[in-house]
Design a protein around this motif. Structure first.
Motif, mmCIF file in Angstrom:
data_model
loop_
_atom_site.group_PDB
_atom_site.id
_atom_site.type_symbol
_atom_site.label_atom_id
_atom_site.label_comp_id
_atom_site.label_asym_id
_atom_site.label_seq_id
_atom_site.Cartn_x
_atom_site.Cartn_y
_atom_site.Cartn_z
ATOM 1 N N ARG A 197 0.831 -1.216 0.000
ATOM 2 C CA ARG A 197 0.000 0.000 0.000
ATOM 3 C C ARG A 197 0.862 1.261 0.000
ATOM 4 O O ARG A 197 0.432 2.305 -0.513
ATOM 5 N N ALA A 198 2.057 1.185 0.547
ATOM 6 C CA ALA A 198 2.980 2.320 0.442
ATOM 7 C C ALA A 198 3.339 2.560 -1.019
ATOM 8 O O ALA A 198 3.403 3.707 -1.477
ATOM 9 N N ARG A 199 3.554 1.466 -1.757
ATOM 10 C CA ARG A 199 3.842 1.578 -3.193
ATOM 11 C C ARG A 199 2.641 2.143 -3.953
ATOM 12 O O ARG A 199 2.790 2.951 -4.873
ATOM 13 N N LEU A 200 1.456 1.717 -3.564
ATOM 14 C CA LEU A 200 0.248 2.222 -4.212
ATOM 15 C C LEU A 200 0.089 3.718 -3.976
ATOM 16 O O LEU A 200 -0.243 4.478 -4.894
ATOM 17 N N ALA A 201 0.335 4.154 -2.752
ATOM 18 C CA ALA A 201 0.252 5.582 -2.444
ATOM 19 C C ALA A 201 1.293 6.364 -3.239
ATOM 20 O O ALA A 201 1.018 7.472 -3.726
ATOM 21 N N SER A 202 2.487 5.785 -3.388
ATOM 22 C CA SER A 202 3.526 6.437 -4.204
ATOM 23 C C SER A 202 3.068 6.571 -5.646
ATOM 24 O O SER A 202 3.278 7.611 -6.293
ATOM 25 N N ALA A 203 2.447 5.517 -6.179
ATOM 26 C CA ALA A 203 1.961 5.554 -7.559
ATOM 27 C C ALA A 203 0.919 6.649 -7.746
ATOM 28 O O ALA A 203 0.909 7.347 -8.764
ATOM 29 N N GLU A 204 0.045 6.804 -6.759
ATOM 30 C CA GLU A 204 -0.999 7.839 -6.843
ATOM 31 C C GLU A 204 -0.380 9.226 -6.972
ATOM 32 O O GLU A 204 -0.790 10.027 -7.821
ATOM 33 N N GLN A 205 0.610 9.522 -6.122
ATOM 34 C CA GLN A 205 1.177 10.866 -6.170
ATOM 35 C C GLN A 205 2.127 11.036 -7.348
ATOM 36 O O GLN A 205 2.230 12.118 -7.926
ATOM 37 N N GLN A 206 2.779 9.960 -7.798
ATOM 38 C CA GLN A 206 3.701 10.074 -8.928
ATOM 39 C C GLN A 206 2.971 10.362 -10.237
ATOM 40 O O GLN A 206 3.444 11.148 -11.058
ATOM 41 N N VAL A 207 1.803 9.753 -10.429
ATOM 42 C CA VAL A 207 1.084 9.998 -11.675
ATOM 43 C C VAL A 207 0.575 11.436 -11.714
ATOM 44 O O VAL A 207 0.499 12.053 -12.779
ATOM 45 N N MET A 208 0.252 12.014 -10.534
ATOM 46 C CA MET A 208 -0.186 13.416 -10.496
ATOM 47 C C MET A 208 0.980 14.369 -10.745
ATOM 48 O O MET A 208 0.779 15.488 -11.210
ATOM 49 N N LYS A 209 2.194 13.911 -10.465
ATOM 50 C CA LYS A 209 3.378 14.742 -10.689
ATOM 51 C C LYS A 209 3.980 14.494 -12.072
ATOM 52 O O LYS A 209 5.073 14.950 -12.368
ATOM 53 N N ARG A 210 3.260 13.726 -12.907
ATOM 54 C CA ARG A 210 3.670 13.395 -14.276
ATOM 55 C C ARG A 210 4.940 12.539 -14.318
ATOM 56 O O ARG A 210 5.675 12.561 -15.300
ATOM 57 N N GLU A 211 5.198 11.820 -13.231
ATOM 58 C CA GLU A 211 6.330 10.891 -13.198
ATOM 59 C C GLU A 211 5.798 9.512 -13.596
ATOM 60 O O GLU A 211 5.703 8.591 -12.786
ATOM 61 N N TYR A 212 5.446 9.381 -14.877
ATOM 62 C CA TYR A 212 4.680 8.227 -15.336
ATOM 63 C C TYR A 212 5.464 6.921 -15.275
ATOM 64 O O TYR A 212 4.903 5.881 -14.927
ATOM 65 N N ALA A 213 6.743 6.951 -15.599
ATOM 66 C CA ALA A 213 7.544 5.723 -15.540
ATOM 67 C C ALA A 213 7.635 5.220 -14.093
ATOM 68 O O ALA A 213 7.484 4.014 -13.835
#
Length: 460
Positions: free
Chosen positions: A394-410
């Motif tokens: 779930r920590a990874r999932l939370a990271s994915a949520e904020q990364q996609v909003m920051k346009r860090e798609y990879a």
């Protein structure tokens, strides 16, 4: 060359309009967002739209501007709030932008470009024909004339859209029972700014403009507004007082402290001045003065969640999270768990480094992102508390949520894949990880196509 310079300037303008947020940051504040939503609500309803579906977004940009960029979101620059003298002026701007939304102007702008493209293509073909016939001067003249006609077509199209938005905005103000005085006042500011910068108001200069001449807009709108029953209706004093608070808070947050203290000197004991100075002192690391000013505000309104939030924020960012908890917990309660305030409270719980606070932090932050998913800060904090509790999927999932909003798609794609691998198959979080992974992949593909970067796919 003059024509080419205007063409290049127009192309640059259109590129910026297409991706307005690429180099700009969004400012988020619970009090400001609540205020903007409130003053926009009657206008949104007058425009036949659902208030909950129209988003007001504040952009950190000192220029005096507002725009729409597709969908039902209105973007206001911080410079516009700073320049406005009243909530009524901001409502005039919002009404105009709603005219762009209801007119479908962003969706229809392709029509204007297509027409201009056809004109340009025909002129190029005619020029090629003249060149083949041996007349290079005629060929160049035909091509340049065609480019001029194409530019004229685009500018005429955008001016028509602006005039249409002006008329629609006036109609929405009238339906909402709001005076058009603020709208005229704000157009007057635009006119004065243009004249100070040497922008001519004559017809020749008007040819190169994407908007109608400001003087003409004022004359047209004045005739409409003065006939309206709401023309002499006074503004709501409580609403105007809140606007002054929001304006002062914004200046305290974005301006240099010395500028804030110049405009809001210590001799000014009004509530907006105290708000502005509290932020200025905080930015100068004068924490005791910032806290003392926050205390004065709380004495005036002990149940105001935004004053409690202010003191809690100063304490938290001064390295005193344990003391901040009292104020941020109360602010969260009084604001009915407003997501931005709640996320700050969750951050303070984590910052205490007391493991007994982590369960409450998780609960508060999950509720925050449940009501406002578009808050990268809250997702980051939630990831921190998950990691601290050993829940790495779930920590990874939370990271994915904020990364996609920051346009860090990879990065988002990799985080989502790692989360999916560790979450129970078929669970809501597992499904969400799949969704984010597919979204990040699609956006990354789009980014690669737009950049034409051959190494993009390999890096992915």
């Amino acid at each position: 060359m003059r024509l080419l310079s205007h063409l290049f300037a127009l192309v640059a303008l259109l590129v910026l309009a297409a991706q307005p947020l690429a180099a700009q940051s969004v400012l988020r504040d619970a009090e400001t967002e609540a205020f903007l939503d409130e003053i926009a609500a009657p206008l949104v309803e007058a425009a036949g739209l659902e208030p909950g579906n129209v988003e007001m977004v504040l952009i950190n940009d000192p220029s005096l501007n507002a725009f729409v960029a597709g969908g039902q979101a209105i973007y206001l620059h911080s410079g516009l709030i700073d320049a406005a003298d009243s909530a009524n002026e901001v409502q005039g701007v919002i009404a105009h932008e709603l005219g762009h939304i209801t007119g479908g102007h962003i969706n229809r702008i392709g029509e204007g470009y297509a027409k201009a493209g056809n004109i340009s293509l025909l002129s190029m073909l005619a020029g090629i024909g003249a060149a083949l016939a041996g007349s290079t001067d005629a060929a160049m003249g035909l091509m340049m004339a065609g480019q001029s006609a194409a530019l004229s077509s685009v500018l005429s199209f955008t001016r028509t859209q602006e005039a249409s938005a002006d008329a629609a905005g006036a109609e929405y103000l009238s339906r909402a029972g709001i005076s058009g005085r603020g709208s005229l006042s704000f157009f007057g500011k635009l006119l004065n700014m243009e004249m100070r910068r040497g922008f001519s108001q004559d017809e020749e200069a008007g040819f190169w403009r994407t908007h109608p001449l400001s003087g003409d807009r004022i004359s047209t709108l004045r005739g409409t507004y003065e006939k309206d029953p709401a023309w002499n209706k006074p503004s709501d004093p409580a609403l105007e007082a809140r606007f002054q608070r929001v304006k002062a808070k914004l200046m305290g947050y974005v301006a240099k402290p010395e500028h804030t203290l110049r405009d809001y000197p210590e001799s000014d004991t009004s509530t907006p001045a105290l708000v502005a100075r509290a932020y200025a002192y905080h930015k100068q690391a004068k924490m005791e003065r910032a806290l003392g000013t926050a205390d004065l505000l709380i004495e005036r309104a002990p149940a105001d969640p935004y004053f409690l939030e202010l003191k809690g924020q100063v304490l938290l960012e001064s390295g005193r999270p344990d003391e901040a908890l009292t104020y941020l917990r109360e602010a969260t309660t009084l604001s009915r768990a407003e997501p931005l305030i709640a996320s700050l409270f969750g951050h303070a719980l984590i910052a205490t480094e007391d493991e007994t606070n982590y369960e409450e932090a998780e609960r508060v932050l999950r509720a925050s992102v449940g009501r406002d998913r578009y808050n990268p800060f809250a997702w980051y904090q939630l990831g921190v508390v998950y990691a601290a509790r050993g829940d790495m999927p779930r920590a990874r999932l939370a990271s994915a949520e904020q990364q996609v909003m920051k346009r860090e798609y990879a990065l988002a794609m990799r985080s989502a894949q790692a989360a999916e691998a560790g979450l129970p198959v078929g669970s809501p979080d597992w499904l969400r990880a799949q969704d984010i992974g597919m979204q990040a992949r699609a956006l990354l593909e789009q980014q690669c196509e737009m950049s034409k970067d051959r190494s993009c796919r390999r890096r992915r």
